[in-house]
Design a protein around this motif. Structure first.
Motif, PDB file in Angstrom:
ATOM      1  N   ASP A  24       1.082  -1.100  -0.133  1.00  0.00           N
ATOM      2  CA  ASP A  24      -0.063   0.003   0.037  1.00  0.00           C
ATOM      3  C   ASP A  24       1.152   1.295   0.057  1.00  0.00           C
ATOM      4  OD1 ASP A  24      -2.577  -1.468   0.299  1.00  0.00           O
ATOM      5  OD2 ASP A  24      -2.552  -1.167   1.910  1.00  0.00           O
ATOM      6  N   ASP A  72      -1.035  -1.296 -12.818  1.00  0.00           N
ATOM      7  CA  ASP A  72      -1.719  -0.914 -12.983  1.00  0.00           C
ATOM      8  C   ASP A  72      -1.133   0.404 -11.777  1.00  0.00           C
ATOM      9  OD1 ASP A  72      -3.615  -2.655 -13.851  1.00  0.00           O
ATOM     10  OD2 ASP A  72      -4.838  -3.276 -12.119  1.00  0.00           O
ATOM     11  N   ASP A  74      -2.770   1.499 -10.364  1.00  0.00           N
ATOM     12  CA  ASP A  74      -3.221   1.746  -8.911  1.00  0.00           C
ATOM     13  C   ASP A  74      -2.887   0.534  -8.030  1.00  0.00           C
ATOM     14  OD1 ASP A  74      -4.459   1.680  -6.330  1.00  0.00           O
ATOM     15  OD2 ASP A  74      -6.900   1.589  -6.690  1.00  0.00           O
ATOM     16  N   THR A  77      -4.658  -1.428  -5.072  1.00  0.00           N
ATOM     17  CA  THR A  77      -5.437  -2.118  -5.518  1.00  0.00           C
ATOM     18  C   THR A  77      -5.687  -3.432  -6.429  1.00  0.00           C
ATOM     19  OG1 THR A  77      -7.138  -0.022  -5.784  1.00  0.00           O
ATOM     20  CG2 THR A  77      -8.335  -2.155  -6.199  1.00  0.00           C
ATOM     21  N   GLN A  78      -4.460  -3.776  -7.352  1.00  0.00           N
ATOM     22  CA  GLN A  78      -4.508  -4.877  -8.014  1.00  0.00           C
ATOM     23  C   GLN A  78      -3.864  -5.957  -6.605  1.00  0.00           C
ATOM     24  OE1 GLN A  78      -1.580  -4.007 -11.177  1.00  0.00           O
ATOM     25  NE2 GLN A  78      -2.098  -5.618 -12.078  1.00  0.00           N
ATOM     26  N   ARG A  80      -4.138  -5.799  -3.802  1.00  0.00           N
ATOM     27  CA  ARG A  80      -4.750  -6.642  -2.619  1.00  0.00           C
ATOM     28  C   ARG A  80      -6.528  -7.275  -3.769  1.00  0.00           C
ATOM     29  NH1 ARG A  80      -5.613  -4.590   2.523  1.00  0.00           N
ATOM     30  NH2 ARG A  80      -4.246  -3.644   2.937  1.00  0.00           N
ATOM     31  N   LYS A  81      -7.383  -6.569  -5.029  1.00  0.00           N
ATOM     32  CA  LYS A  81      -7.614  -8.000  -5.519  1.00  0.00           C
ATOM     33  C   LYS A  81      -6.954  -9.463  -5.917  1.00  0.00           C
ATOM     34  CE  LYS A  81     -10.558  -4.954  -7.746  1.00  0.00           C
ATOM     35  NZ  LYS A  81     -10.744  -3.920  -9.524  1.00  0.00           N
ATOM     36  N   ASP A  84      -6.611 -11.049  -1.761  1.00  0.00           N
ATOM     37  CA  ASP A  84      -8.090 -11.477  -1.960  1.00  0.00           C
ATOM     38  C   ASP A  84      -8.831 -12.830  -2.346  1.00  0.00           C
ATOM     39  OD1 ASP A  84      -8.272  -9.488  -0.232  1.00  0.00           O
ATOM     40  OD2 ASP A  84     -10.132  -8.498  -1.612  1.00  0.00           O
TER      41      ASP A  84
END
Length: 197
Positions: A24, A72, A74, A77-78, A80-81, A84
């Motif tokens: 992050d 990306d 971001d 976010t990439q 963390r996806k 997950d």
């Protein structure tokens, strides 16, 4: 090797979450920084980490997806996806001996409990790689390190670690009385005091 899936999934999820918190903080200016992974920049390491998340997740479904991604704008976010995705995939595994095909482990299928354990170790160490590259302190929870250290110390430390593509280098000499996280890093060929040259 320990095969309780609930415990193993928890250790892995915590290691992945730790890595995500560090990711992050990456800025675009950080992507070219060197890392403790010889020859890899932060961008190279991030492509590897995201690809491994996708690959392990696909393996739980009997598939294969190890392609290095384009990063990306971001990145947080990439990442963390992808994180997950792999945590959810491991949560779907009911049989600790479910065979998973992981190319890094050879052509023969690997039991799920071993794959999840290896993933946890890998992401704890790679979390340190990213933190070290960014010049940040690294402070994983003590019980996470204590749970993974015996596993790391039991791994073979032989000529296979010098082969191209080996995930870990030969171990470094241990320092008596060193913190557990330093012992874990040294056992996997990392210098806890690494600095970019």
């Amino acid at each position: 090797m320990h095969t309780d899936l609930t415990d193993l999934r928890d250790l892995d999820a915590r290691a992945v979450a730790l890595s995500a918190r560090i990711v992050d903080t990456i800025t675009p200016d950080d992507l070219g920084r060197p890392t403790p992974c010889t020859g890899w920049t932060v961008a190279d390491l991030m492509r590897h980490l995201i690809a491994q998340h996708h690959g392990f997740a696909a393996a739980t479904r009997g598939g294969s997806d190890w392609e290095l991604p384009t990063l990306d704008d971001d990145l947080a976010t990439q990442y963390r996806k992808a994180s997950d995705e792999v945590v959810a995939a491991f949560a779907s595994v009911d049989d600790p001996d479910q065979p998973l095909v992981i190319p890094d482990f050879g052509a023969r299928p690997t039991p799920a409990h071993f794959a999840i354990t290896a993933h946890a170790v890998d992401y704890l160490v790679h979390a340190w790689d990213v933190a070290a590259a960014l010049g940040q302190p690294f402070a994983p929870e003590n019980d996470l390190v204590d749970a993974l250290l015996p596993i790391v110390l039991s791994l073979p430390d032989d000529e296979r670690r010098t082969e191209p593509g080996s995930p870990f280098a030969p171990s470094l000499p241990q320092t008596p009385g060193a913190p557990a996280v330093d012992q874990l890093l040294r056992a996997l060929g990392r210098d806890p005091y690494w600095l970019p040259s």
